[in-house]
Design an enzyme around this catalytic site. Structure first.
Site, short mmCIF file in Angstrom:
data_model
loop_
_atom_site.label_atom_id
_atom_site.label_comp_id
_atom_site.label_asym_id
_atom_site.label_seq_id
_atom_site.Cartn_x
_atom_site.Cartn_y
_atom_site.Cartn_z
N ALA A 75 0.88 -1.16 0.09
CA ALA A 75 0.24 0.10 0.17
C ALA A 75 1.00 1.23 -0.03
O ALA A 75 0.54 2.20 -0.72
CB ALA A 75 -0.72 0.01 1.21
N THR A 76 1.88 1.02 0.58
CA THR A 76 2.96 2.32 0.71
C THR A 76 3.26 2.70 -0.80
O THR A 76 3.11 4.00 -1.27
CB THR A 76 4.15 2.32 1.47
OG1 THR A 76 3.74 1.80 2.72
CG2 THR A 76 4.99 3.39 1.63
N ASN A 155 -6.58 3.05 10.18
CA ASN A 155 -5.64 1.98 10.63
C ASN A 155 -5.55 1.76 12.32
O ASN A 155 -5.66 0.86 13.02
CB ASN A 155 -4.17 1.73 10.09
CG ASN A 155 -3.63 3.22 10.23
OD1 ASN A 155 -4.27 4.27 9.57
ND2 ASN A 155 -2.66 3.43 10.72
N SER A 203 -3.54 -3.73 0.29
CA SER A 203 -2.12 -4.28 0.75
C SER A 203 -2.50 -5.67 0.93
O SER A 203 -3.41 -5.97 1.75
CB SER A 203 -1.79 -3.42 1.83
OG SER A 203 -0.82 -4.25 2.45
N THR A 244 10.27 -7.10 -12.44
CA THR A 244 9.56 -8.50 -12.58
C THR A 244 8.65 -8.54 -11.75
O THR A 244 8.66 -8.29 -10.43
CB THR A 244 10.72 -9.51 -12.64
OG1 THR A 244 12.07 -9.17 -13.30
CG2 THR A 244 10.01 -10.79 -12.93
N CYS A 330 3.55 2.25 12.88
CA CYS A 330 4.78 3.04 12.44
C CYS A 330 4.98 3.99 13.41
O CYS A 330 6.18 4.66 13.28
CB CYS A 330 4.07 3.81 11.33
SG CYS A 330 3.06 2.75 10.05
C1 LIG Z 1 -0.87 -0.83 6.67
C2 LIG Z 1 -1.05 0.47 5.88
C3 LIG Z 1 -0.35 0.95 4.79
C4 LIG Z 1 0.86 0.50 4.39
O1 LIG Z 1 0.71 -0.65 3.77
P1 LIG Z 1 2.17 -1.56 3.36
O2 LIG Z 1 1.50 -2.49 2.41
O3 LIG Z 1 2.65 -1.87 4.79
O4 LIG Z 1 2.82 -0.66 2.63
C5 LIG Z 1 -1.12 2.24 4.26
N1 LIG Z 1 -2.34 2.59 4.52
C6 LIG Z 1 -3.01 1.97 5.77
C7 LIG Z 1 -4.41 2.56 6.20
C8 LIG Z 1 -2.49 1.28 6.19
O5 LIG Z 1 -3.23 0.54 7.57
#
Ligand SMILES: *Cc1c(COP(=O)(O)O)cnc(C)c1O
Length: 385
Positions: A75-76, A155, A203, A244, A330
């Site tokens: 997701a990042t 989150n 994610s 890839t 985080c």
């Molecule tokens: C965990 C999270 C992310 C980051 O996800 P990754 O796949 O670990 O980079 C981004 N946004 C929210 C709301 C999350 O809970």
């Protein structure tokens, strides 16, 4: 996972579902070829599997076409691709972006970077329930606004934002809307057609697939969104994400979505029951304990609790038998009050005295009962010293 630790941190990461592992294993050994090597049979098999995974992801998200799904490392990366990408192609139309204060750092930090390079970023606040107010969002939109970025579920608190209504406002003003749905996909019904967003992030490791896989949905119509890539190279993923592709990860993500969507309604009820059971046992036993965030608009499995008179970090330290968080994973290295709770108007001392508990697919009622008893025990002990 160590058997003696009760894991209540599903919002930070989930274990892989054994069915997901089973689905991805053949792509680590047998069908391992590079999906771009289409001049030979193993490469074509890998390509077919990758495109099947893409179609499955598109179907379960309610996307019109598989070409709207770009696989990323998580997701990042998807959030960075969306925000940096839109700024790259929309800068001519305007240089204003609207977001809100409780977004994940992977949204807020790229926006700070854009602000440093001359963009105007408006971060609207939230009410005491943790939700944005639509009139405030509407008031923040200007003729030069090119994008709204609004998460679906938070989150730390699980609070759900009115994304479909925000998308309506964006459309009226000719702006695009991006939604970080990393906490929502697999936990709520996430239907892109209904949400009507232009870009959406998910994610794998938040929905029982491995870490290192995620996706960005990118609408190709009304209007088609064409973004510049973050990484340049061999032109994979329609030129949007060279490198890839993570075929085992993509297969895992597709299978994880299929499983989550398969019994979503039942699982949502079960998780809400576990969450409520936990809250009844903890809040019912302790004085001066409050639940943070909207009760009506909240993920089924997330509970954010404040315990007046104690330090969240001291509580964490005295609960080595529970895997839980203060604030987001985080920021938990710092002993600062959670910016998410502060933005909701929670007093700093109370914000530092909070725990996030998140239950998931493998959580049992017995674990919830034992965890609740331990929390009550330690809060009572810390308060007495
Ligand atoms: C965990 C999270 C992310 C980051 O996800 P990754 O796949 O670990 O980079 C981004 N946004 C929210 C709301 C999350 O809970």
């Amino acid at each position: 996972m160590s058997d003696d630790v009760i894991y209540l941190d599903y919002n930070a990461s989930t274990p892989c579902d054994p069915r997901v592992v089973e689905a991805m294993l053949p792509y680590l050994t047998g069908t391992f070829a590079n999906p771009s090597s289409r001049h030979h049979r193993p490469g074509r098999d890998a390509f077919t599997a990758l495109e099947e995974a893409r179609s499955t992801v598109a179907r379960f998200l309610g996307a019109k076409s598989a070409t709207e799904i770009v696989f990323t490392s998580g997701a990042t990366e998807a959030n960075n691709l969306a925000l940096m990408g839109v700024s790259g192609v929309r800068g001519e139309r305007g240089r204003h972006i609207v977001t809100q204060v409780t977004e994940h750092p992977s949204v807020l930090e790229p926006l700070i970077h854009l602000r440093d390079s001359g963009w105007d970023v408006t971060e609207i606040g939230v009410d005491s329930d943790g939700r944005v107010r639509l009139d405030e969002l509407s008031g923040a939109l200007r003729d030069d606004t090119v994008l709204i970025s609004l998460m679906l579920a938070n989150n730390e608190t699980g609070v759900i934002q009115p994304v479909a209504q925000a998308a309506e406002l964006a459309r009226e003003r000719g702006a695009l809307i991006h939604c970080d749905a990393a906490q929502a996909v697999g936990k709520l019904t996430v239907d892109i057609a209904a949400l009507n967003v232009n870009l959406l992030t998910l994610s794998g490791h938040k929905l029982y697939a491995p870490k290192g896989i995620g996706a960005l949905f990118l609408r190709r119509s009304r209007p088609p969104v064409r973004l510049p890539p973050l990484f340049r190279g061999g032109g994979h993923e329609h030129g949007l994400r060279s490198g890839t592709p993570n075929l085992p990860g993509a297969v895992a993500l597709a299978r994880a979505l299929e499983i989550a969507c398969g019994d979503l309604a039942t699982e949502m009820d079960r998780l809400a029951d576990l969450r409520d059971r936990l809250e009844v046992k903890v809040v019912g036993e302790l004085d001066d304990c409050s639940v943070n965030g909207s009760m009506a608009h909240r993920l089924p499995g997330t509970s954010n609790l404040s315990f007046a008179g104690i330090e969240g970090n001291a509580l964490l330290a005295s609960l080595p038998d529970l895997a839980v968080s203060t604030g987001s994973a985080c920021t938990s290295a710092h002993s600062q009050a959670s910016p998410v709770l502060l933005a909701m108007g929670v007093q700093p001392a109370l914000a530092r005295a909070s725990l996030r508990l998140s239950v998931g697919r493998f959580t049992t009622a017995d674990e919830v009962d034992r965890a609740a008893a331990r929390i009550v025990e330690e809060v009572t002990r810390l308060r007495s010293i």
